[in-house]
Design an enzyme around this catalytic site. Structure first.
Site, PDB file in Angstrom:
ATOM      1  N   THR A 274       0.836  -1.207   0.000  1.00  0.00           N
ATOM      2  CA  THR A 274       0.000   0.000   0.000  1.00  0.00           C
ATOM      3  C   THR A 274       0.870   1.257   0.000  1.00  0.00           C
ATOM      4  O   THR A 274       2.036   1.241   0.399  1.00  0.00           O
ATOM      5  CB  THR A 274      -0.875   0.055   1.279  1.00  0.00           C
ATOM      6  OG1 THR A 274      -0.013  -0.077   2.424  1.00  0.00           O
ATOM      7  CG2 THR A 274      -1.903  -1.041   1.289  1.00  0.00           C
TER       8      THR A 274
ATOM      9  N   ARG B  55       6.105   3.134   2.735  1.00  0.00           N
ATOM     10  CA  ARG B  55       6.151   4.494   3.289  1.00  0.00           C
ATOM     11  C   ARG B  55       7.489   5.189   3.035  1.00  0.00           C
ATOM     12  O   ARG B  55       7.590   6.394   3.156  1.00  0.00           O
ATOM     13  CB  ARG B  55       5.846   4.405   4.798  1.00  0.00           C
ATOM     14  CG  ARG B  55       5.917   5.665   5.588  1.00  0.00           C
ATOM     15  CD  ARG B  55       4.891   6.702   5.143  1.00  0.00           C
ATOM     16  NE  ARG B  55       5.025   7.934   5.903  1.00  0.00           N
ATOM     17  CZ  ARG B  55       5.992   8.828   5.701  1.00  0.00           C
ATOM     18  NH1 ARG B  55       6.904   8.636   4.775  1.00  0.00           N
ATOM     19  NH2 ARG B  55       6.048   9.919   6.428  1.00  0.00           N
ATOM     20  N   LYS B  56       8.531   4.420   2.726  1.00  0.00           N
ATOM     21  CA  LYS B  56       9.876   4.968   2.499  1.00  0.00           C
ATOM     22  C   LYS B  56      10.232   6.000   3.570  1.00  0.00           C
ATOM     23  O   LYS B  56      10.526   7.166   3.272  1.00  0.00           O
ATOM     24  CB  LYS B  56       9.986   5.581   1.104  1.00  0.00           C
ATOM     25  CG  LYS B  56       9.737   4.582  -0.014  1.00  0.00           C
ATOM     26  CD  LYS B  56      10.002   5.186  -1.388  1.00  0.00           C
ATOM     27  CE  LYS B  56       9.788   4.220  -2.532  1.00  0.00           C
ATOM     28  NZ  LYS B  56       8.369   3.924  -2.823  1.00  0.00           N
TER      29      LYS B  56
ATOM     30  N   THR C 262      12.262  11.221  14.779  1.00  0.00           N
ATOM     31  CA  THR C 262      11.062  11.511  13.983  1.00  0.00           C
ATOM     32  C   THR C 262      10.439  10.224  13.444  1.00  0.00           C
ATOM     33  O   THR C 262       9.219  10.032  13.539  1.00  0.00           O
ATOM     34  CB  THR C 262      11.422  12.471  12.813  1.00  0.00           C
ATOM     35  OG1 THR C 262      11.948  13.662  13.367  1.00  0.00           O
ATOM     36  CG2 THR C 262      10.206  12.790  11.958  1.00  0.00           C
TER      37      THR C 262
ATOM     38  N   TYR D 117      10.831  -0.798 -16.409  1.00  0.00           N
ATOM     39  CA  TYR D 117      10.281  -2.110 -16.080  1.00  0.00           C
ATOM     40  C   TYR D 117      11.137  -3.264 -16.570  1.00  0.00           C
ATOM     41  O   TYR D 117      11.857  -3.157 -17.557  1.00  0.00           O
ATOM     42  CB  TYR D 117       8.899  -2.263 -16.723  1.00  0.00           C
ATOM     43  CG  TYR D 117       7.801  -1.443 -16.087  1.00  0.00           C
ATOM     44  CD1 TYR D 117       7.521  -1.558 -14.728  1.00  0.00           C
ATOM     45  CD2 TYR D 117       7.033  -0.569 -16.861  1.00  0.00           C
ATOM     46  CE1 TYR D 117       6.490  -0.810 -14.153  1.00  0.00           C
ATOM     47  CE2 TYR D 117       6.007   0.173 -16.300  1.00  0.00           C
ATOM     48  CZ  TYR D 117       5.741   0.046 -14.949  1.00  0.00           C
ATOM     49  OH  TYR D 117       4.728   0.774 -14.384  1.00  0.00           O
TER      50      TYR D 117
ATOM     51  N   ARG E  88       0.677  -1.127 -11.852  1.00  0.00           N
ATOM     52  CA  ARG E  88      -0.219  -0.848 -12.982  1.00  0.00           C
ATOM     53  C   ARG E  88      -0.353  -2.009 -13.946  1.00  0.00           C
ATOM     54  O   ARG E  88      -1.404  -2.169 -14.565  1.00  0.00           O
ATOM     55  CB  ARG E  88       0.264   0.420 -13.706  1.00  0.00           C
ATOM     56  CG  ARG E  88      -0.032   1.690 -12.927  1.00  0.00           C
ATOM     57  CD  ARG E  88       0.754   2.869 -13.452  1.00  0.00           C
ATOM     58  NE  ARG E  88       2.158   2.788 -13.057  1.00  0.00           N
ATOM     59  CZ  ARG E  88       3.089   3.693 -13.405  1.00  0.00           C
ATOM     60  NH1 ARG E  88       2.761   4.720 -14.158  1.00  0.00           N
ATOM     61  NH2 ARG E  88       4.333   3.555 -12.984  1.00  0.00           N
TER      62      ARG E  88
END
Ligand code: S5P
Length: 271
Positions: free
Chosen positions: A63, A94-95, A102, A224, A242
């Site tokens: 996600t 999330r990288k 933090t 790709y 995709r």
């Protein structure tokens, strides 16, 4: 030593020191899938429909929840239910990249509460190893509520044109991961990493993005390769976005990527 990527997942599951890696190898073997869907969808309904329809064919659901315009606790609750129903892990792409203090707050707590639902999260070591030490401390603390159920992947290479994550930077990612085996279980990379220098029992999982059967790239720098070429280069898990969710028939596409990824994996381990 022999290249670990040539060993079957069932053997790597037994030998791997991290419980989440064990679980992932086992479920991949059970489902005969090394496919990760990158579900870059922008509303909860589409995201959950994607998880439910493709769930049987994937090992991991990736996600970017900050793309989801109506993201809420309910989205997460339902996604967790689907991960149980279909037996897949959830990977939040999330990288994380910041100082240790933090990222601890971004990971454990905050608006996204990643630690509560994301089995895997990735991070970048641009700022040195402080981020890794901080996240390692968080998930190995005696009061962490999900002991041994969470792990991280280091973003060691990128598929975009002109990526600066190469050479000595990528090597540094390997060096840092080696210091934190209780939380860093592998890499997002375009090939097997560190195997030439691998220490006994070390087994990093390699996740490769930029996988697409129909396209060579997009207009914004994405590049790709096919599932088979990714696996030949050392990918344990192939990540496709995709190529699957934007195709005319995503379920058929997922089945095709699953079949190609798994047969390339079998070819590699049987060679
Ligand atoms: O190097 C990378 C690393 C990542 S995590 N290149 C990538 O493309 N990604 C992610 O993989 C990217 O953020 C996106 O979520 C996915 C690729 O999507 P696709 O639609 O191009 O397959």
């Amino acid at each position: 030593m022999a290249s670990l990527s040539k060993l079957p997942f069932s053997e790597r599951a037994v030998a791997h020191p991290h419980p989440l890696a064990k679980r992932l190898f086992q479920l991949a073997e059970t489902k005969k899938s090394n496919l990760v869907i990158s579900a870059d969808l922008t509303d909860s309904k589409s995201l959950l429909a994607c998880a439910d329809s493709l769930g049987p064919y994937i090992a991991v659901f990736k996600t970017h929840v900050d793309l989801v315009s109506d993201f809420s606790d309910e989205t997460i609750q339902k996604l967790k239910e689907l991960s149980k129903k279909h037996n897949f892990l959830i990977f939040e792409d999330r990288k994380l990249v910041d100082i240790g203090n933090t990222v601890q707050k971004q990971y454990h707590g905050g608006v996204l509460r990643l630690s509560e639902w994301a089995d895997l999260v990735n991070l970048s070591v641009l700022g040195g190893d402080g981020i890794v030490e901080a996240l390692d401390k968080t998930v190995t603390a005696p009061d962490f509520p999900f002991p041994e159920q969470r792990a991280f992947l280091i973003l060691a290479e990128m598929t975009s044109k002109g990526s600066l994550a190469t050479g000595s930077y990528t090597q540094k990612c390997i060096d840092i991961a080696r210091q934190f085996p209780r939380s860093m279980i592998g890499f997002v990379a375009t090939r097997a990493l560190g195997e030439d220098q691998a220490a006994e029992k070390e087994d990093f999982l390699v996740f490769t993005t930029g996988v697409n059967l129909a396209s060579k790239g997009d207009k914004l720098g994405q590049q790709y390769q096919t599932p088979a070429s990714a696996v030949e280069r050392g990918a344990d898990f192939i990540i496709a976005g995709r190529g699957i969710y934007a195709s005319a028939d995503p379920v058929e596409a997922a089945k095709q990527y699953q079949a190609e990824g798994w047969s390339a994996y079998l070819k590699r381990v049987q060679a």
